[in-house]
Design a protein around this motif. Structure first.
Motif, PDB file in Angstrom:
ATOM      1  N   MET A 156     -10.977  -9.310 -26.347  1.00  0.00           N
ATOM      2  CA  MET A 156     -10.283  -8.105 -26.790  1.00  0.00           C
ATOM      3  C   MET A 156      -9.097  -7.831 -25.881  1.00  0.00           C
ATOM      4  SD  MET A 156     -11.717  -4.212 -27.161  1.00  0.00           S
ATOM      5  CE  MET A 156     -11.579  -3.880 -25.411  1.00  0.00           C
ATOM      6  N   SER A 157      -7.949  -7.495 -26.453  1.00  0.00           N
ATOM      7  CA  SER A 157      -6.773  -7.155 -25.682  1.00  0.00           C
ATOM      8  C   SER A 157      -6.994  -5.842 -24.947  1.00  0.00           C
ATOM      9  CB  SER A 157      -5.569  -7.024 -26.635  1.00  0.00           C
ATOM     10  OG  SER A 157      -4.457  -6.549 -25.930  1.00  0.00           O
ATOM     11  N   LEU A 158      -6.717  -5.848 -23.623  1.00  0.00           N
ATOM     12  CA  LEU A 158      -6.980  -4.664 -22.814  1.00  0.00           C
ATOM     13  C   LEU A 158      -5.870  -3.638 -22.925  1.00  0.00           C
ATOM     14  CD1 LEU A 158      -8.392  -6.340 -19.581  1.00  0.00           C
ATOM     15  CD2 LEU A 158      -9.665  -5.253 -21.419  1.00  0.00           C
ATOM     16  N   VAL A 159      -4.631  -4.080 -23.146  1.00  0.00           N
ATOM     17  CA  VAL A 159      -3.492  -3.172 -23.162  1.00  0.00           C
ATOM     18  C   VAL A 159      -3.169  -2.707 -24.569  1.00  0.00           C
ATOM     19  CG1 VAL A 159      -1.066  -2.910 -22.575  1.00  0.00           C
ATOM     20  CG2 VAL A 159      -2.562  -4.249 -21.085  1.00  0.00           C
ATOM     21  N   THR A 160      -2.965  -3.627 -25.464  1.00  0.00           N
ATOM     22  CA  THR A 160      -2.600  -3.297 -26.841  1.00  0.00           C
ATOM     23  C   THR A 160      -3.613  -3.892 -27.798  1.00  0.00           C
ATOM     24  OG1 THR A 160      -0.264  -3.356 -26.213  1.00  0.00           O
ATOM     25  CG2 THR A 160      -0.760  -3.384 -28.566  1.00  0.00           C
ATOM     26  N   PRO A 161      -4.613  -3.118 -28.225  1.00  0.00           N
ATOM     27  CA  PRO A 161      -5.601  -3.652 -29.171  1.00  0.00           C
ATOM     28  C   PRO A 161      -4.943  -4.002 -30.502  1.00  0.00           C
ATOM     29  CG  PRO A 161      -5.903  -1.292 -28.862  1.00  0.00           C
ATOM     30  CD  PRO A 161      -4.889  -1.712 -27.858  1.00  0.00           C
ATOM     31  N   ARG A 162      -5.308  -5.134 -31.033  1.00  0.00           N
ATOM     32  CA  ARG A 162      -4.725  -5.608 -32.296  1.00  0.00           C
ATOM     33  C   ARG A 162      -5.623  -5.203 -33.453  1.00  0.00           C
ATOM     34  NH1 ARG A 162      -4.474 -11.659 -31.492  1.00  0.00           N
ATOM     35  NH2 ARG A 162      -6.360 -11.169 -30.331  1.00  0.00           N
ATOM     36  N   LEU A 163      -5.037  -4.531 -34.408  1.00  0.00           N
ATOM     37  CA  LEU A 163      -5.776  -4.002 -35.556  1.00  0.00           C
ATOM     38  C   LEU A 163      -5.307  -4.663 -36.838  1.00  0.00           C
ATOM     39  CD1 LEU A 163      -7.625  -1.836 -36.925  1.00  0.00           C
ATOM     40  CD2 LEU A 163      -5.604  -0.348 -36.976  1.00  0.00           C
ATOM     41  N   LEU A 164      -6.257  -5.134 -37.641  1.00  0.00           N
ATOM     42  CA  LEU A 164      -5.951  -5.643 -38.979  1.00  0.00           C
ATOM     43  C   LEU A 164      -6.498  -4.656 -39.995  1.00  0.00           C
ATOM     44  CD1 LEU A 164      -5.002  -7.794 -41.009  1.00  0.00           C
ATOM     45  CD2 LEU A 164      -7.235  -8.923 -40.717  1.00  0.00           C
ATOM     46  N   ILE A 165      -5.625  -4.118 -40.835  1.00  0.00           N
ATOM     47  CA  ILE A 165      -6.018  -3.211 -41.917  1.00  0.00           C
ATOM     48  C   ILE A 165      -6.029  -4.013 -43.213  1.00  0.00           C
ATOM     49  CG2 ILE A 165      -5.405  -1.148 -43.228  1.00  0.00           C
ATOM     50  CD1 ILE A 165      -3.890  -0.180 -40.709  1.00  0.00           C
ATOM     51  N   ILE A 166      -7.177  -4.057 -43.876  1.00  0.00           N
ATOM     52  CA  ILE A 166      -7.270  -4.728 -45.186  1.00  0.00           C
ATOM     53  C   ILE A 166      -7.471  -3.625 -46.217  1.00  0.00           C
ATOM     54  CG2 ILE A 166      -8.381  -6.539 -46.520  1.00  0.00           C
ATOM     55  CD1 ILE A 166      -9.452  -7.730 -43.936  1.00  0.00           C
ATOM     56  N   GLU A 167      -6.404  -3.261 -46.880  1.00  0.00           N
ATOM     57  CA  GLU A 167      -6.367  -2.085 -47.766  1.00  0.00           C
ATOM     58  C   GLU A 167      -5.286  -2.303 -48.818  1.00  0.00           C
ATOM     59  OE1 GLU A 167      -6.817   0.806 -49.703  1.00  0.00           O
ATOM     60  OE2 GLU A 167      -7.761   1.600 -47.870  1.00  0.00           O
ATOM     61  N   ASP A 168      -5.539  -1.873 -50.057  1.00  0.00           N
ATOM     62  CA  ASP A 168      -4.562  -2.109 -51.122  1.00  0.00           C
ATOM     63  C   ASP A 168      -3.832  -0.851 -51.580  1.00  0.00           C
ATOM     64  OD1 ASP A 168      -6.981  -1.153 -52.284  1.00  0.00           O
ATOM     65  OD2 ASP A 168      -6.329  -1.874 -54.243  1.00  0.00           O
ATOM     66  N   GLU A 169      -4.214   0.323 -51.092  1.00  0.00           N
ATOM     67  CA  GLU A 169      -3.540   1.548 -51.504  1.00  0.00           C
ATOM     68  C   GLU A 169      -2.374   1.840 -50.559  1.00  0.00           C
ATOM     69  OE1 GLU A 169      -6.052   4.923 -52.057  1.00  0.00           O
ATOM     70  OE2 GLU A 169      -7.690   3.730 -52.893  1.00  0.00           O
ATOM     71  N   PRO A 170      -1.118   1.819 -51.064  1.00  0.00           N
ATOM     72  CA  PRO A 170       0.061   2.016 -50.203  1.00  0.00           C
ATOM     73  C   PRO A 170       0.015   3.295 -49.375  1.00  0.00           C
ATOM     74  CG  PRO A 170       0.741   1.228 -52.355  1.00  0.00           C
ATOM     75  CD  PRO A 170      -0.721   1.528 -52.462  1.00  0.00           C
ATOM     76  N   SER A 171      -0.452   4.404 -49.966  1.00  0.00           N
ATOM     77  CA  SER A 171      -0.479   5.665 -49.217  1.00  0.00           C
ATOM     78  C   SER A 171      -1.457   5.579 -48.046  1.00  0.00           C
ATOM     79  CB  SER A 171      -0.874   6.821 -50.142  1.00  0.00           C
ATOM     80  OG  SER A 171      -2.169   6.623 -50.687  1.00  0.00           O
ATOM     81  N   GLN A 172      -2.625   4.959 -48.272  1.00  0.00           N
ATOM     82  CA  GLN A 172      -3.602   4.801 -47.199  1.00  0.00           C
ATOM     83  C   GLN A 172      -3.071   3.873 -46.110  1.00  0.00           C
ATOM     84  OE1 GLN A 172      -6.738   6.276 -46.832  1.00  0.00           O
ATOM     85  NE2 GLN A 172      -6.026   7.576 -48.502  1.00  0.00           N
ATOM     86  N   ILE A 173      -2.402   2.823 -46.529  1.00  0.00           N
ATOM     87  CA  ILE A 173      -1.835   1.873 -45.563  1.00  0.00           C
ATOM     88  C   ILE A 173      -0.866   2.587 -44.629  1.00  0.00           C
ATOM     89  CG2 ILE A 173      -0.290  -0.108 -45.302  1.00  0.00           C
ATOM     90  CD1 ILE A 173      -1.540  -1.224 -47.897  1.00  0.00           C
ATOM     91  N   GLU A 174       0.019   3.394 -45.184  1.00  0.00           N
ATOM     92  CA  GLU A 174       1.027   4.060 -44.364  1.00  0.00           C
ATOM     93  C   GLU A 174       0.405   5.075 -43.416  1.00  0.00           C
ATOM     94  OE1 GLU A 174       4.107   3.040 -43.928  1.00  0.00           O
ATOM     95  OE2 GLU A 174       3.386   1.458 -45.258  1.00  0.00           O
ATOM     96  N   ILE A 175      -0.582   5.817 -43.900  1.00  0.00           N
ATOM     97  CA  ILE A 175      -1.260   6.789 -43.029  1.00  0.00           C
ATOM     98  C   ILE A 175      -1.927   6.076 -41.859  1.00  0.00           C
ATOM     99  CG2 ILE A 175      -3.231   8.363 -42.900  1.00  0.00           C
ATOM    100  CD1 ILE A 175      -2.560   9.209 -45.788  1.00  0.00           C
ATOM    101  N   LEU A 176      -2.653   5.000 -42.165  1.00  0.00           N
ATOM    102  CA  LEU A 176      -3.357   4.271 -41.116  1.00  0.00           C
ATOM    103  C   LEU A 176      -2.395   3.573 -40.163  1.00  0.00           C
ATOM    104  CD1 LEU A 176      -6.209   2.730 -43.298  1.00  0.00           C
ATOM    105  CD2 LEU A 176      -6.451   4.557 -41.615  1.00  0.00           C
ATOM    106  N   ARG A 177      -1.388   2.930 -40.728  1.00  0.00           N
ATOM    107  CA  ARG A 177      -0.429   2.210 -39.892  1.00  0.00           C
ATOM    108  C   ARG A 177       0.268   3.169 -38.914  1.00  0.00           C
ATOM    109  NH1 ARG A 177       2.876  -2.336 -41.562  1.00  0.00           N
ATOM    110  NH2 ARG A 177       2.685  -1.677 -43.736  1.00  0.00           N
TER     111      ARG A 177
END
Length: 231
Positions: free
Chosen positions: A1-22
């Protein structure tokens, strides 16, 4: 696991949800990537494994629950924490999500602050200590090269199947595994066995690790499966 900048993968198809999470996770210092369907998500997770995956249940082409199962079957991605996002709120759906290999389950609509807190908690999940092919969790040590096990310094006699089962639990301390997951990991996904098989071998392992009957490191999660802690 990255200690400084954790890398997140969002698997989502709803554009509004993607933008909120991102937006919100980027503000919290996460390096965010996005996949908009299950196949793309599996490819992204395998080619450049993230530290954490947020996975929507309802995805085109390949449902999130199946994506999660495939992540857990792949040695590259099997240890990545997965938080499943879904509009399904019934207990049976939560059990299905956890049974599919998710580490956590968040129902929509959710609090972004709570989701970020759960994400950070998932990233803090303990890992086993490995030194010179020796896997250690609490007082239990498994030699991955010699296939031997010691508990409190005493050599323990177990079968090859029980060794594989113990190692599966030790590799992810505190993570809860369903009986079905353990069958897949230890006996193989094509094994035609009942989940009771897991219970029998867990019982044997417990007796071997603690012949005095004292509480051991393997915990039963009632109605679901097993987890291993320091003991």
């Amino acid at each position: 696991m990255s200690l400084v900048t954790p890398r997140l993968l969002i698997i989502e198809d709803e554009p509004s949800q993607i933008e909120i999470l991102r937006y919100n996770f980027a503000r919290q210092g996460f390096d965010v990537r996005v996949a908009t369907d299950g196949e793309e998500g599996l490819q992204a997770a395998t080619e450049d494994p993230p530290d954490l995956i947020l996975l929507d249940w309802m995805l085109p082409e390949l449902p999130g629950i199946e994506v999660c199962r495939q992540l857990r079957r792949n040695k590259i991605t099997r240890e990545i924490p997965v938080i499943m996002l879904t509009a399904r709120s019934e207990e049976k759906d939560k059990i299905r999500g956890l049974d599919g290999g998710a580490d956590d389950y968040v129902t929509k609509p959710y609090s972004v602050k709570e989701l970020i807190a759960r994400a950070r908690a998932a990233l803090r999940r303990p890992t086993a200590s490995v030194t010179e092919n020796i896997l250690s969790v609490g007082a239990v040590q498994a030699n991955l090269e010699k296939h031997t096990v010691h508990s409190n310094g005493v050599l323990v006699q177990i079968s090859p199947t029980e060794f594989r089962l113990l190692v599966a639990l030790m590799q992810s301390p505190e993570r809860v595994f369903s009986r079905e997951q353990l069958l897949d990991m230890v006996w193989g996904i094509s094994a035609d066995l009942e989940t009771r098989t897991v219970d029998v071998h867990i019982g044997r392992l417990r007796r071997a690790l603690h012949p005095d009957g004292a509480p051991g490191p393997i915990r039963t999660i009632r109605g679901f499966g097993y987890a291993m802690g320091p003991g």
